[in-house]
Scaffold this motif. Structure first.
Motif, PDB file in Angstrom:
ATOM      1  N   THR A   1     -16.993 -32.444   8.053  1.00 26.80           N
ATOM      2  CA  THR A   1     -15.703 -32.502   8.763  1.00 26.80           C
ATOM      3  C   THR A   1     -15.380 -33.972   9.046  1.00 26.80           C
ATOM      4  OG1 THR A   1     -15.912 -30.342   9.807  1.00 26.80           O
ATOM      5  CG2 THR A   1     -14.512 -31.924  10.938  1.00 26.80           C
TER       6      THR A   1
ATOM      7  N   GLU B   1     -11.761 -28.169  24.178  1.00 27.22           N
ATOM      8  CA  GLU B   1     -12.263 -27.189  23.217  1.00 27.22           C
ATOM      9  C   GLU B   1     -12.947 -26.071  23.991  1.00 27.22           C
ATOM     10  OE1 GLU B   1     -13.617 -28.524  19.173  1.00 27.22           O
ATOM     11  OE2 GLU B   1     -13.951 -30.361  20.293  1.00 27.22           O
TER      12      GLU B   1
ATOM     13  N   GLU C   1      -6.376 -29.926   7.273  1.00 28.34           N
ATOM     14  CA  GLU C   1      -5.586 -29.339   8.350  1.00 28.34           C
ATOM     15  C   GLU C   1      -5.021 -30.393   9.270  1.00 28.34           C
ATOM     16  OE1 GLU C   1      -8.568 -26.630   9.723  1.00 28.34           O
ATOM     17  OE2 GLU C   1      -9.063 -27.919  11.401  1.00 28.34           O
ATOM     18  N   GLU C   2      -4.024 -29.970  10.023  1.00 25.08           N
ATOM     19  CA  GLU C   2      -3.423 -30.887  10.987  1.00 25.08           C
ATOM     20  C   GLU C   2      -4.477 -31.271  12.009  1.00 25.08           C
ATOM     21  OE1 GLU C   2      -0.854 -29.282  14.129  1.00 25.08           O
ATOM     22  OE2 GLU C   2      -1.386 -27.272  13.467  1.00 25.08           O
TER      23      GLU C   2
ATOM     24  N   ASN D   1     -10.238 -22.284  15.985  1.00 28.13           N
ATOM     25  CA  ASN D   1     -10.751 -23.279  15.038  1.00 28.13           C
ATOM     26  C   ASN D   1     -11.686 -22.634  14.033  1.00 28.13           C
ATOM     27  OD1 ASN D   1     -11.602 -25.608  13.703  1.00 28.13           O
ATOM     28  ND2 ASN D   1     -13.208 -25.998  15.202  1.00 28.13           N
ATOM     29  N   GLU D   2     -12.673 -21.936  14.522  1.00 27.69           N
ATOM     30  CA  GLU D   2     -13.696 -21.477  13.586  1.00 27.69           C
ATOM     31  C   GLU D   2     -14.470 -20.284  14.116  1.00 27.69           C
ATOM     32  OE1 GLU D   2     -16.919 -24.291  12.762  1.00 27.69           O
ATOM     33  OE2 GLU D   2     -16.618 -23.791  10.656  1.00 27.69           O
TER      34      GLU D   2
ATOM     35  N   GLN E   1     -17.918 -34.808  16.456  1.00 27.88           N
ATOM     36  CA  GLN E   1     -17.915 -33.463  15.876  1.00 27.88           C
ATOM     37  C   GLN E   1     -19.187 -32.658  16.152  1.00 27.88           C
ATOM     38  OE1 GLN E   1     -16.690 -35.887  12.949  1.00 27.88           O
ATOM     39  NE2 GLN E   1     -15.079 -35.876  14.462  1.00 27.88           N
TER      40      GLN E   1
ATOM     41  N   LYS F   1     -12.000 -31.051   5.607  1.00 26.55           N
ATOM     42  CA  LYS F   1     -13.249 -30.291   5.776  1.00 26.55           C
ATOM     43  C   LYS F   1     -13.731 -29.779   4.431  1.00 26.55           C
ATOM     44  CE  LYS F   1     -12.184 -28.685  10.441  1.00 26.55           C
ATOM     45  NZ  LYS F   1     -11.994 -27.557  11.363  1.00 26.55           N
TER      46      LYS F   1
ATOM     47  N   LYS G   1     -14.356 -22.111   4.409  1.00 21.38           N
ATOM     48  CA  LYS G   1     -13.480 -22.393   5.554  1.00 21.38           C
ATOM     49  C   LYS G   1     -12.012 -22.119   5.251  1.00 21.38           C
ATOM     50  CE  LYS G   1     -16.370 -25.802   7.842  1.00 21.38           C
ATOM     51  NZ  LYS G   1     -16.448 -26.201   9.232  1.00 21.38           N
TER      52      LYS G   1
ATOM     53  N   GLU H   1     -14.835 -20.557  18.036  1.00 20.52           N
ATOM     54  CA  GLU H   1     -14.462 -21.857  18.611  1.00 20.52           C
ATOM     55  C   GLU H   1     -12.949 -21.966  18.636  1.00 20.52           C
ATOM     56  OE1 GLU H   1     -16.309 -24.967  16.255  1.00 20.52           O
ATOM     57  OE2 GLU H   1     -18.096 -23.740  16.027  1.00 20.52           O
TER      58      GLU H   1
ATOM     59  N   VAL I   1      -5.437 -31.560  15.600  1.00 23.50           N
ATOM     60  CA  VAL I   1      -4.929 -30.948  16.824  1.00 23.50           C
ATOM     61  C   VAL I   1      -5.319 -31.847  18.003  1.00 23.50           C
ATOM     62  CG1 VAL I   1      -5.033 -28.919  18.325  1.00 23.50           C
ATOM     63  CG2 VAL I   1      -5.244 -28.646  15.837  1.00 23.50           C
TER      64      VAL I   1
ATOM     65  N   TYR J   1     -21.541 -27.709   8.846  1.00 24.04           N
ATOM     66  CA  TYR J   1     -22.014 -27.289  10.172  1.00 24.04           C
ATOM     67  C   TYR J   1     -22.272 -28.536  10.985  1.00 24.04           C
ATOM     68  CZ  TYR J   1     -26.713 -28.750   8.978  1.00 24.04           C
ATOM     69  OH  TYR J   1     -27.789 -29.511   8.623  1.00 24.04           O
ATOM     70  N   ASP J   2     -22.220 -28.389  12.312  1.00 24.85           N
ATOM     71  CA  ASP J   2     -22.435 -29.519  13.219  1.00 24.85           C
ATOM     72  C   ASP J   2     -21.653 -30.758  12.793  1.00 24.85           C
ATOM     73  OD1 ASP J   2     -24.055 -28.062  14.804  1.00 24.85           O
ATOM     74  OD2 ASP J   2     -25.939 -28.964  14.151  1.00 24.85           O
ATOM     75  N   GLY J   3     -20.446 -30.531  12.328  1.00 33.15           N
ATOM     76  CA  GLY J   3     -19.592 -31.670  11.972  1.00 33.15           C
ATOM     77  C   GLY J   3     -19.890 -32.260  10.596  1.00 33.15           C
TER      78      GLY J   3
END
Ligand code: ADP
Length: 382
Positions: free
Chosen positions: A151, A184, A176-177, A261-262, A210, A140, A101, A249, A179, A146-148
């Motif tokens: 994260t 989404e 990361e910050e 995002n991703e 998530q 993360k 990531k 995403e 957001v 995956y699927d949160g």
């Protein structure tokens, strides 16, 4: 007849089944368990984990090209096969910047695309984290999320510490910050062997803890925002020289800014609506692309659609037959049940897409709520 090898045998591979039949293709899947959804639609199966490259060599012997429904592969080992002439689509080069990531974020930033503020951190650097971004922040795992899973939204220093300690064996994190997005969004894009890129309508995705719960197609955004997101998709797929379908995403902030995002280097949950709501599903599109066919029309064939994931809410062996027939009574509902033999908390067991004759978001949410009130035991009938 062309034979397509698919690394991974979950629902994403399973949903390629009908399209493969339509296009006159056979699928051979590499997946660890006979119980996995795609075994039922595959012409042949190599029973092995997705990162077992020795098994992928066997898979290669059974098919003309190899594609991915799961990207958690061993790229170094697969590159030996690629040098021996095995054809991977998308190519391994397209996956290299994406599987970690942090590397993915750097790649997007270097392309000049808007991303959240981020940095990599080793667990021993944890004192520095708060001073860089403040709280809340998002932690993360760099790999295999995956699927949160992997994260974590971290509210304060006290909640950060145990996460870092718990994950100490994993070498590094992306920080990361947080957001404070308004919504989404996601876009599915496909690129052909000849470099043609097509995009599906931008959708709104709704996550809880998530994990994706619902998708509304199309998203209620301005034409300018849609054009910006389509341009982002073109930039990403062209720069990686992708062959196949990717999901992207995004976050939309309150002041209308779009952040990436991703990237998911495969078909994606946010594109499941396309099975019933689009001229060409993302699964057919992916097979068309990787087989070198011309791409199909990605347009909606209805005014709008809402897709709701059916997530496991208990540990059980039930096939939920009664609930499924209840869901099918909803007008214009299409149910896709992945045939998993076991339900577990949060596991994706199926999804329902309902085609709508207008783009009223409230109506879409009402339909989503009625699906969820049938599926989940604790949601009152709305
Ligand atoms: P995964 O690869 O597990 O899907 P994501 O990076 O997509 O992980 O994160 C899952 C969800 O977590 C997102 O859809 C979003 O709801 C939330 N999330 C992730 N990153 C952020 C962020 N920087 N700020 C706010 N929410 C975030």
């Amino acid at each position: 007849m062309k034979r397509v090898g698919v690394i991974g045998g979950g629902q994403l591979a399973w949903m390629m089944g009908d399209a493969a039949q339509k296009l006159g293709l056979e699928l051979v899947v590499q997946t660890p368990s006979r119980e996995d959804p795609a075994v039922a639609i595959a012409a042949d199966t190599v029973l092995a984990k997705v990162d077992d490259a020795t098994a992928t060599a066997v898979l290669a012997g059974k098919c003309d090209i190899i594609t991915f429904e799961n990207e958690f592969v061993d790229l170094d080992a697969l590159s030996i096969l690629a040098h021996q002439g095995v054809c991977f689509r998308p190519s391994l080069e397209a996956l290299i910047p994406l599987l970690d990531k942090y590397h993915q974020r750097c790649y997007l930033r270097d392309l000049g695309l808007p991303v959240p503020e981020f940095f990599a951190i080793e667990p021993q650097d944890k004192e520095k984290i708060a001073s860089k971004l403040g709280f809340p922040l998002v932690l993360k795992s760099r790999r295999h999320g995956y699927d949160g899973q992997g994260t974590f939204i971290i509210k304060d220093f006290a909640s950060l510490q145990p996460k870092l300690d718990y994950n100490i064996t994993e070498s590094a994190f992306l920080i990361e910050e947080f957001v404070p997005f308004e919504r989404e969004l996601a876009i599915i894009a496909a690129r052909s062997v000849d470099g043609e890129v097509v995009t599906y309508p931008v959708v709104e995705t709704q996550q809880e803890e998530q994990v994706c719960r619902r998708v509304i197609a199309p998203a209620k955004i301005t034409p300018k925002q849609a054009a910006e997101i389509e341009a982002i998709a073109h930039t990403i797929l062209n720069s990686l020289q992708v062959v196949g379908v990717f999901g992207i995403e995004l976050f939309l902030t309150a002041d209308g800014k779009v952040l990436v995002n991703e990237i998911a280097p495969r078909t994606h949950n946010s594109g499941h609506f396309s099975l019933d709501a689009c001229e060409t599903s993302q699964f057919e599109q992916h097979l068309r692309a990787v087989c070198g066919f011309t791409l199909g029309n990605p347009a909606l064939r209805c005014a709008a659609a809402v897709m709701v994931n059916l997530l496991g809410y208990e540990n059980s062996q039930s096939d939920y037959e009664q609930k499924r027939s209840h869901l099918l009574q909803i007008p214009q509902a299409h149910l896709h049940w992945y045939g998993k033999t076991e339900s577990r908390l949060g596991r994706k067991l199926g999804h329902v897409t309902v085609l709508l004759d207008n783009q009223n978001q409230n109506e879409a949410m009402d339909v989503a709520r009625s699906i969820e009130s049938i599926w989940y035991p604790n949601i009152p009938i709305g």
